[in-house]
Design an enzyme around this catalytic site. Structure first.
Site, PDB file in Angstrom:
ATOM      1  N   GLU A 177     -10.983  41.321 -46.237  1.00  0.00           N
ATOM      2  CA  GLU A 177      -9.893  41.244 -45.253  1.00  0.00           C
ATOM      3  C   GLU A 177     -10.227  42.071 -44.009  1.00  0.00           C
ATOM      4  OE1 GLU A 177      -5.963  41.786 -46.982  1.00  0.00           O
ATOM      5  OE2 GLU A 177      -6.225  40.016 -48.237  1.00  0.00           O
ATOM      6  N   GLU A 300      -8.779  36.072 -53.826  1.00  0.00           N
ATOM      7  CA  GLU A 300      -7.524  36.717 -54.237  1.00  0.00           C
ATOM      8  C   GLU A 300      -6.447  35.640 -54.194  1.00  0.00           C
ATOM      9  OE1 GLU A 300      -6.465  40.422 -52.270  1.00  0.00           O
ATOM     10  OE2 GLU A 300      -8.575  40.984 -52.137  1.00  0.00           O
TER      11      GLU A 300
HETATM   12  O1  AHR Z   1      -4.504  42.731 -54.068  1.00  0.00           O
HETATM   13  C1  AHR Z   1      -3.897  43.701 -53.266  1.00  0.00           C
HETATM   14  C2  AHR Z   1      -4.425  43.682 -51.847  1.00  0.00           C
HETATM   15  O2  AHR Z   1      -4.118  42.466 -51.253  1.00  0.00           O
HETATM   16  C3  AHR Z   1      -5.907  43.791 -51.681  1.00  0.00           C
HETATM   17  O3  AHR Z   1      -6.355  45.103 -51.712  1.00  0.00           O
HETATM   18  C4  AHR Z   1      -6.136  43.180 -50.341  1.00  0.00           C
HETATM   19  O4  AHR Z   1      -7.391  42.545 -50.232  1.00  0.00           O
HETATM   20  C5  AHR Z   1      -4.994  42.197 -50.189  1.00  0.00           C
HETATM   21  O5  AHR Z   1      -4.318  42.376 -49.009  1.00  0.00           O
END
Ligand code: AHR
Length: 503
Positions: A177, A300
């Protein structure tokens, strides 16, 4: 009662469902890594294998976990891998940071420990490197330390730390990110940074698969355009998708129940759009090397309830302090199954996916409390998909059905399914998304016997497991009836899912 007819299209295979689509994510955030996975070598009260909770490891082995991403998340862009190698007593205690939390970080769970966990689980490791506060050299050194077979000082150090053989870690994320917590880059600046990292990393290990960081449509288009001449430096392009529009974790309304499922359903559209941008850029390039496959890495994904975040819709519901822990109900399990249907349909472009996160945090598959451990409904939703791993995905047509309420202009069927073929068996995972109506499903599939038939259901989509009631939501046997002419009848209660394997 909903009547639905499903027809399997074995004549139109989509592709292989890579086990990498069933990956997980372990971040040093809240009680995921420390406490959830790692209890430490000195722990006397909780049985462990080399510091990892034995109950958690055993449950994860049965899931299974084919791929595990670590150490973040936002944590990755603060993480310095050297802090986590060598004698544990000598490791520095750092300020551990992710998502606004600040903790004492002992670094007891470092590279060797994480890779030992992967070996125990049979999981492929996926390491996320540090772009935000690290350097190209630091990440190149980590790659060399893990993978080099040349007797360099770094490889010798790895051997001295217990691993003469190279770890051979294939997957490397170039930051996380980086449009946000990973440095607030704009797409153009990150594209340049990515090029520098990827070039140098490929010199260290040309077999490493590098993952570039994506974001929303605008960022993705801008990044791809900026690197149009260097697409070959990328093996996978990462996107994240959290569902945030389903209202409270347990106190949701019927409408919010559907909103979560619809949001999960739309994850597929994001994958398709992102793949389209890459495809377009590749088609427009004159260089052959830029045309090689670049996969979408949904590294994610999952539901992020308002009780576990301070931002977004209903963020005022967050718990104080925010531990990133949340309830995990049957609704969440169904949402995961909805997304997995899309993953199977897109298995020719989606190359990996990691549910966030593996233990205790966000949509975890396991939860722990002291010496107790229980499995969430999401655990069982994933386990019901086991027959699909490595199988050939085939389309499922809804030839007769009813639309899911609140599915808007999309007209999503209330009963949907994903199917795959492996070793002469046909596996089918069905979802009845309807909030309060049971479904009677007629399945057109040439087969003679039922090998597996399991149902995940509960009287309420808000049902969840807990230390006190660990078995409230778990699979039970499902009767499946044949009419002897290649048609099968499957009865699904409201808000339920099932897997049937036919031979
Ligand atoms: O999963 C929690 C957070 O969500 C992670 O650290 C980040 O990559 C995303 O914003």
């Amino acid at each position: 009662m909903i009547e639905t007819t499903l027809t399997l299209r074995a004549d139109a295979p989509i592709g292989t469902i890579s086990p990498r689509l069933y990956g997980h994510f372990a971040e040093h955030l809240g009680r995921c890594c420390y406490d959830g996975l790692w209890v430490g070598l000195e722990q006397k009260d909780i049985p462990h294998y080399e510091g990892f909770r034995a109950d958690v490891v055993e449950a994860l082995k049965l899931l299974p976990v084919p791929l595990l991403r670590w150490p973040g998340g936002c944590y990755a862009d603060h993480y310095h891998w050297r802090d986590g190698i060598g004698a544990p007593a000598q490791r520095p205690i750092r300020l551990g940071m992710s998502c606004g939390l600040q903790v004492e970080d002992s670094n007891a769970l470092g590279t060797h420990e994480f890779l030992a966990l992967c070996r125990m689980l049979g999981a492929e490791p996926y390491l996320a490197g540090n772009v935000g506060s690290g350097t190209v050299q630091e990440m190149c050194d980590w790659l060399e330390y893990c993978n080099s077979t040349v007797a360099s000082s770094l490889a010798r150090e790895r051997a001295a730390n217990g691993s003469p053989a190279a770890f051979g870690v294939k997957l490397w994320g170039v930051g996380n990110e980086n449009w946000g917590c990973g440095g607030h880059f704009d797409a153009y600046s990150y594209a340049i940074e990515y090029r520098r990292y990827a070039t140098m990393l490929q010199h260290v290990d040309p077999t490493a698969e590098l993952v570039a960081c994506g974001h929303d449509d605008d960022w993705n288009k801008a990044f791809i355009q900026a690197n149009q001449r260097h697409l070959w430096l990328m093996n996978h392009f990462s996107i994240h998708r959290y569902w945030i529009n389903g209202g409270p974790e347990t106190g949701f309304s019927e409408q919010q129940y559907y909103e979560l499922l619809t949001e999960a359903h739309e994850t597929e559209d994001f994958v398709v759009r992102t793949a389209g941008y890459l495809h377009e850029a590749q088609a427009g390039s004159n260089e052959q090397r830029n045309k090689r496959k670049i996969g979408i890495a949904l590294d994610e994904w999952g539901v992020w309830h308002p009780e576990a975040r301070e931002w977004g819709p209903d963020g005022e519901l967050h718990r104080d302090p925010n531990t990133y822990e949340q309830a995990n109900t049957l609704r969440d399990a169904l949402a995961a199954a909805v997304a997995l249907e899309g993953f199977h349909r897109q298995c020719d472009v989606l190359t990996l996916a990691n549910l966030a996160q593996i233990v205790n945090v966000l949509q975890s598959v396991l939860m722990t409390d002291g010496g107790q451990m229980w499995l969430t409904p999401t655990y069982y939703a994933l386990q019901l998909h086991l027959p699909h791993l490595g199988a050939t995905a085939i389309p499922v047509e809804v030839t007769h059905g009813t639309a899911q309420p609140h599915s808007g202009s999309q007209q999503i069927s209330a009963v949907t399914a994903t199917a795959s073929l492996k070793d002469k068996a046909t596996a089918l995972t069905l979802i009845n998304r309807h909030y309060d109506q049971a479904a009677s499903v007629t399945l057109n599939a040439p087969a003679s016997s039922v090998k597996i038939a399991q149902l995940l259901a509960a009287d309420d989509p808000r049902a969840q497991n807990s230390a006190a009631q660990p078995d409230r939501v778990k699979p039970v046997a499902l009767p499946v009836h044949a009419d002897g002419t290649g048609r099968w009848r499957i009865e699904l209660p409201a808000h339920s899912m099932a897997t049937v394997v036919l031979e």
